[in-house]
Design an enzyme around this catalytic site. Structure first.
Site, PDB file in Angstrom:
ATOM      1  N   LYS A 180       0.838  -1.207   0.000  1.00  0.00           N
ATOM      2  CA  LYS A 180       0.000   0.000   0.000  1.00  0.00           C
ATOM      3  C   LYS A 180       0.868   1.250   0.000  1.00  0.00           C
ATOM      4  O   LYS A 180       1.608   1.498   0.951  1.00  0.00           O
ATOM      5  CB  LYS A 180      -0.896   0.049   1.239  1.00  0.00           C
ATOM      6  CG  LYS A 180      -1.914   1.189   1.131  1.00  0.00           C
ATOM      7  CD  LYS A 180      -2.652   1.453   2.413  1.00  0.00           C
ATOM      8  CE  LYS A 180      -1.951   2.409   3.317  1.00  0.00           C
ATOM      9  NZ  LYS A 180      -1.745   3.756   2.750  1.00  0.00           N
ATOM     10  N   GLU A 235       4.561   6.507  15.718  1.00  0.00           N
ATOM     11  CA  GLU A 235       3.244   6.297  16.321  1.00  0.00           C
ATOM     12  C   GLU A 235       2.507   5.133  15.642  1.00  0.00           C
ATOM     13  O   GLU A 235       2.028   4.212  16.316  1.00  0.00           O
ATOM     14  CB  GLU A 235       2.480   7.611  16.140  1.00  0.00           C
ATOM     15  CG  GLU A 235       1.165   7.696  16.823  1.00  0.00           C
ATOM     16  CD  GLU A 235       0.403   8.925  16.309  1.00  0.00           C
ATOM     17  OE1 GLU A 235       1.023   9.831  15.700  1.00  0.00           O
ATOM     18  OE2 GLU A 235      -0.826   8.934  16.499  1.00  0.00           O
ATOM     19  N   GLY A 237       3.887   2.882  13.748  1.00  0.00           N
ATOM     20  CA  GLY A 237       4.738   1.705  13.948  1.00  0.00           C
ATOM     21  C   GLY A 237       4.419   0.995  15.259  1.00  0.00           C
ATOM     22  O   GLY A 237       4.330  -0.242  15.312  1.00  0.00           O
ATOM     23  N   GLU A 254      10.523   0.541   9.982  1.00  0.00           N
ATOM     24  CA  GLU A 254      11.475   1.633   9.722  1.00  0.00           C
ATOM     25  C   GLU A 254      10.740   2.917  10.061  1.00  0.00           C
ATOM     26  O   GLU A 254       9.834   3.319   9.346  1.00  0.00           O
ATOM     27  CB  GLU A 254      11.889   1.651   8.243  1.00  0.00           C
ATOM     28  CG  GLU A 254      12.509   0.370   7.744  1.00  0.00           C
ATOM     29  CD  GLU A 254      13.970   0.225   8.131  1.00  0.00           C
ATOM     30  OE1 GLU A 254      14.562   1.174   8.678  1.00  0.00           O
ATOM     31  OE2 GLU A 254      14.525  -0.864   7.895  1.00  0.00           O
ATOM     32  N   CYS A 288      13.447  10.648   6.813  1.00  0.00           N
ATOM     33  CA  CYS A 288      13.494  10.081   8.168  1.00  0.00           C
ATOM     34  C   CYS A 288      14.888  10.219   8.774  1.00  0.00           C
ATOM     35  O   CYS A 288      15.029  10.388   9.970  1.00  0.00           O
ATOM     36  CB  CYS A 288      13.071   8.624   8.119  1.00  0.00           C
ATOM     37  SG  CYS A 288      13.890   7.736   6.803  1.00  0.00           S
ATOM     38  N   GLU A 385      10.460  14.946  15.807  1.00  0.00           N
ATOM     39  CA  GLU A 385      10.709  15.001  14.371  1.00  0.00           C
ATOM     40  C   GLU A 385       9.780  16.038  13.744  1.00  0.00           C
ATOM     41  O   GLU A 385       8.568  15.950  13.878  1.00  0.00           O
ATOM     42  CB  GLU A 385      10.417  13.615  13.798  1.00  0.00           C
ATOM     43  CG  GLU A 385      10.851  13.451  12.384  1.00  0.00           C
ATOM     44  CD  GLU A 385      10.566  12.046  11.870  1.00  0.00           C
ATOM     45  OE1 GLU A 385       9.497  11.507  12.173  1.00  0.00           O
ATOM     46  OE2 GLU A 385      11.431  11.501  11.173  1.00  0.00           O
TER      47      GLU A 385
HETATM   48  P1  NAD Z   1       2.368   7.482   8.723  1.00  0.00           P
HETATM   49  O1  NAD Z   1       2.864   6.540   9.736  1.00  0.00           O
HETATM   50  O2  NAD Z   1       1.241   8.373   9.059  1.00  0.00           O
HETATM   51  O3  NAD Z   1       1.929   6.703   7.412  1.00  0.00           O
HETATM   52  C1  NAD Z   1       2.735   5.741   6.802  1.00  0.00           C
HETATM   53  C2  NAD Z   1       1.873   4.740   6.079  1.00  0.00           C
HETATM   54  O4  NAD Z   1       1.113   4.011   7.034  1.00  0.00           O
HETATM   55  C3  NAD Z   1       0.861   5.354   5.120  1.00  0.00           C
HETATM   56  O5  NAD Z   1       0.777   4.525   3.984  1.00  0.00           O
HETATM   57  C4  NAD Z   1      -0.439   5.300   5.926  1.00  0.00           C
HETATM   58  O6  NAD Z   1      -1.583   5.248   5.120  1.00  0.00           O
HETATM   59  C5  NAD Z   1      -0.266   4.017   6.696  1.00  0.00           C
HETATM   60  N1  NAD Z   1      -1.014   3.899   7.949  1.00  0.00           N
HETATM   61  C6  NAD Z   1      -1.525   4.892   8.722  1.00  0.00           C
HETATM   62  N2  NAD Z   1      -2.104   4.361   9.813  1.00  0.00           N
HETATM   63  C7  NAD Z   1      -1.963   3.014   9.737  1.00  0.00           C
HETATM   64  C8  NAD Z   1      -2.344   1.923  10.573  1.00  0.00           C
HETATM   65  N3  NAD Z   1      -2.965   2.098  11.735  1.00  0.00           N
HETATM   66  N4  NAD Z   1      -2.007   0.660  10.193  1.00  0.00           N
HETATM   67  C9  NAD Z   1      -1.336   0.448   9.048  1.00  0.00           C
HETATM   68  N5  NAD Z   1      -0.971   1.442   8.215  1.00  0.00           N
HETATM   69  C10 NAD Z   1      -1.269   2.718   8.546  1.00  0.00           C
HETATM   70  O7  NAD Z   1       3.637   8.295   8.296  1.00  0.00           O
HETATM   71  P2  NAD Z   1       3.766   9.399   7.182  1.00  0.00           P
HETATM   72  O8  NAD Z   1       3.266  10.693   7.717  1.00  0.00           O
HETATM   73  O9  NAD Z   1       3.172   8.914   5.929  1.00  0.00           O
HETATM   74  O10 NAD Z   1       5.363   9.425   6.979  1.00  0.00           O
HETATM   75  C11 NAD Z   1       6.211  10.163   7.752  1.00  0.00           C
HETATM   76  C12 NAD Z   1       6.929   9.296   8.763  1.00  0.00           C
HETATM   77  O11 NAD Z   1       7.593   8.196   8.155  1.00  0.00           O
HETATM   78  C13 NAD Z   1       8.019  10.063   9.456  1.00  0.00           C
HETATM   79  O12 NAD Z   1       7.909   9.868  10.850  1.00  0.00           O
HETATM   80  C14 NAD Z   1       9.302   9.442   8.944  1.00  0.00           C
HETATM   81  O13 NAD Z   1      10.391   9.533   9.772  1.00  0.00           O
HETATM   82  C15 NAD Z   1       8.912   8.063   8.660  1.00  0.00           C
HETATM   83  N6  NAD Z   1       9.808   7.476   7.643  1.00  0.00           N
HETATM   84  C16 NAD Z   1      10.738   6.547   8.038  1.00  0.00           C
HETATM   85  C17 NAD Z   1      11.603   5.975   7.121  1.00  0.00           C
HETATM   86  C18 NAD Z   1      12.617   4.962   7.535  1.00  0.00           C
HETATM   87  O14 NAD Z   1      13.159   4.264   6.680  1.00  0.00           O
HETATM   88  N7  NAD Z   1      12.933   4.816   8.787  1.00  0.00           N
HETATM   89  C19 NAD Z   1      11.518   6.337   5.777  1.00  0.00           C
HETATM   90  C20 NAD Z   1      10.568   7.278   5.397  1.00  0.00           C
HETATM   91  C21 NAD Z   1       9.703   7.833   6.360  1.00  0.00           C
END
Ligand code: NAD
Length: 477
Positions: A180, A235, A237, A254, A288, A385
């Site tokens: 997704k 969160e 995660g 991640e 990230c 962050e």
């Molecule tokens: P997010 O956690 O809100 O969303 C990430 C994905 O998860 C999206 O596809 C979203 O639709 C989905 N999602 C949301 N709630 C969910 C749930 N309850 N169960 C399953 N899936 C769900 O994050 P974001 O705002 O899209 O991205 C920003 C964050 O991602 C930042 O905190 C950043 O640090 C992190 N990030 C980490 C890495 C890494 O490799 N460590 C890489 C890129 C981004």
């Protein structure tokens, strides 16, 4: 002196955006049973397309298709045969690189210079790299038995690159996937679905379901998903870790970061300035592993900050499709609000804000490159962050103080060290609690190099030989 640049727009005509998109299940596009949502261009707020929102029933269909493809075709195929598909996908990505880069910039807001020169080439390199592993898994140290169906959920900051990090190792190891993309950036994943068709990938090996949090939740909690791979916020995660606790699912997470970029007084200062700019303003700071905390040795702080501000004043912000643009749009109105809110917290906490003076476009989501000085470790802008083009500056006097401040965070994804002394680089790298430590550079990515975090930055590694571990049963299986 600064220069005026004539516009140098990349052509939008190289992409063909359809008015609406379905889900990619079992090798075909299907309408799904859920509703639809819009994806917009964050630089203009123009609606680009309507995209299907996958329901629980659609996710179930996708998982069934992935299971069938796994048991009947993909896990039975030799590694050398699987590799041929991965090489084919990698070559098509190269051939269609311009189209992918333009589409990524339109849907995400990132400058074409980055999508063209960073994202897409590394995406192709990732597929090439893992194609090379597919017939050599017995030498990986992790066995050669795949896990089954992988449910993969990715964020919006590197839509295609995160897709490659997830799909390439999974497929190389013999797993099938349901992926997704994020709800604000689904278009390049849907173009990737077309590439899978073009490569004649057997139906069901890759399934792409679009939607938001509920669709993600349906994937990670589906009982027939063997492996969950998530990149996103800490969160979400944590919520996923709770959802899969007590099941047999294998999980890699991640998550976020708050990296320290540490500059010593003997560092090559102009190079360090470039590294700081690259560390926090690359991809609008939506990274990230961004170097969002600058730790600078006190004796050079004034000089460094003056040079940094001068350099920041030359950054060009605006149309992501202009080849001169350094800073593009913030990915969404929601993200812009988060950046504004946390920056206001910085003001209220007494840090001093400095931002590049520039005219922001009236449409779209924009935030100027910003630094906060006078930041202390207790400030929220030093701890949380921001995920935007905002740098918090702290100072230190001794290497030990630098280490203590750098490690004083719930995260541990990356760090940077700038110094002339090799011995100091090694001793700092040993003491920094971060998955990646860059020395006299920052934000360098290579498919052969593992990437991942400590503490609240998650667990598991992506990239390199280590990245195979997440998709294999282990040496004793
Ligand atoms: P997010 O956690 O809100 O969303 C990430 C994905 O998860 C999206 O596809 C979203 O639709 C989905 N999602 C949301 N709630 C969910 C749930 N309850 N169960 C399953 N899936 C769900 O994050 P974001 O705002 O899209 O991205 C920003 C964050 O991602 C930042 O905190 C950043 O640090 C992190 N990030 C980490 C890495 C890494 O490799 N460590 C890489 C890129 C981004």
């Amino acid at each position: 002196m600064s220069f005026e640049y004539a516009p140098a727009p990349e052509s939008r005509a190289v992409v063909d955006i359809k008015p609406s998109y379905g889900l990619f299940i079992n090798g075909e596009s299907t309408d799904g049973t859920g509703t639809a949502f819009k994806t917009i261009n964050p630089a203009t707020e123009e609606v680009l397309a309507e995209v299907a929102e996958a329901s629980d029933a659609d996710v179930d269909e996708a998982v069934k298709a992935a299971r069938r493809a796994y048991t009947r075709v993909w896990s039975r195929m030799s590694g050398a045969e699987r590799a041929k598909y991965l090489y084919r996908i990698a070559r098509i990505i190269q051939e269609r690189g311009r189209e992918l880069a333009v589409l990524e910039s339109i849907d995400n807001g990132k400058p074409i210079k980055e999508s063209r020169d960073v994202d897409v080439p590394i995406v192709a390199a990732h597929f090439f790299y893992y194609a090379g592993w597919a017939d050599k898994l017995e030498y990986s140290g992790y066995g050669s038995t795949p896990l089954g169906v992988a449910g993969q959920v990715i964020p919006w900051n590197f839509p295609l690159l995160m897709l490659a990090w997830k799909i390439a190792p999974a497929l190389a190891c013999g797993n099938t996937v349901v992926l997704k993309p994020a709800e604000t950036t689904p278009l390049t994943a849907l173009l990737f679905a077309e590439i899978c068709q073009q490569a004649d990938l057997p139906p069901g090996v890759v399934n792409i379901v679009t939607g938001a949090g509920d669709t993600g939740r349906a994937i990670v909690s589906h009982p027939d998903v063997d492996k969950v791979a998530f990149t996103g916020s800490t969160e979400v995660g944590k919520a996923i870790a709770r959802a899969v606790a007590g099941t047999d699912k294998k999980v890699t997470l991640e998550l976020g970061g708050k990296a320290a970029n540490i500059v010593f007084d003997d560092a090559p200062i102009d190079q360090a300035v470039e590294g700081i700019v690259n560390g926090i303003f690359f991809n609008q700071g939506h990274v990230c592993c961004a170097g969002s905390r600058l730790l600078v040795q006190e004796s050079i702080a004034d000089d460094l900050l003056e040079r940094l501000k001068r350099r920041m004043s030359t950054l060009r912000m605006g149309d992501p499709l202009d080849k001169n643009t350094d800073i593009g749009a913030i990915n969404s109105g929601e993200q812009l609000m988060r950046i504004r809110e946390l920056s206001q917290v910085g003001d209220a906490e007494g840090a001093e804000r400095w931002e590049v003076a520039c005219d922001l476009p009236t449409k779209g989501f924009w935030f100027p490159p910003t630094i906060f000085t006078g930041v202390s470790q207790a400030h929220r802008i030093a701890r949380e962050e921001i995920f935007g083009p905002v740098l918090s500056v702290l100072t230190f006097r001794t290497p030990s103080e630098a280490i203590e401040k750098a490690n004083n965070t719930p995260f541990g994804l990356s760090a940077g060290v700038w110094t002339d002394k090799g011995s100091r680089i090694l001793s700092m790298a040993n003491r920094l609690r971060a998955g990646v430590v860059w020395a006299n550079t920052f934000n360098k990515f290579d498919p052969t190099s593992p990437f991942g975090g400590y503490k609240e930055s998650g667990y598991g590694r992506e990239g390199g030989r280590h990245g195979l571990e997440a998709y294999l049963k282990g040496a004793d299986a």
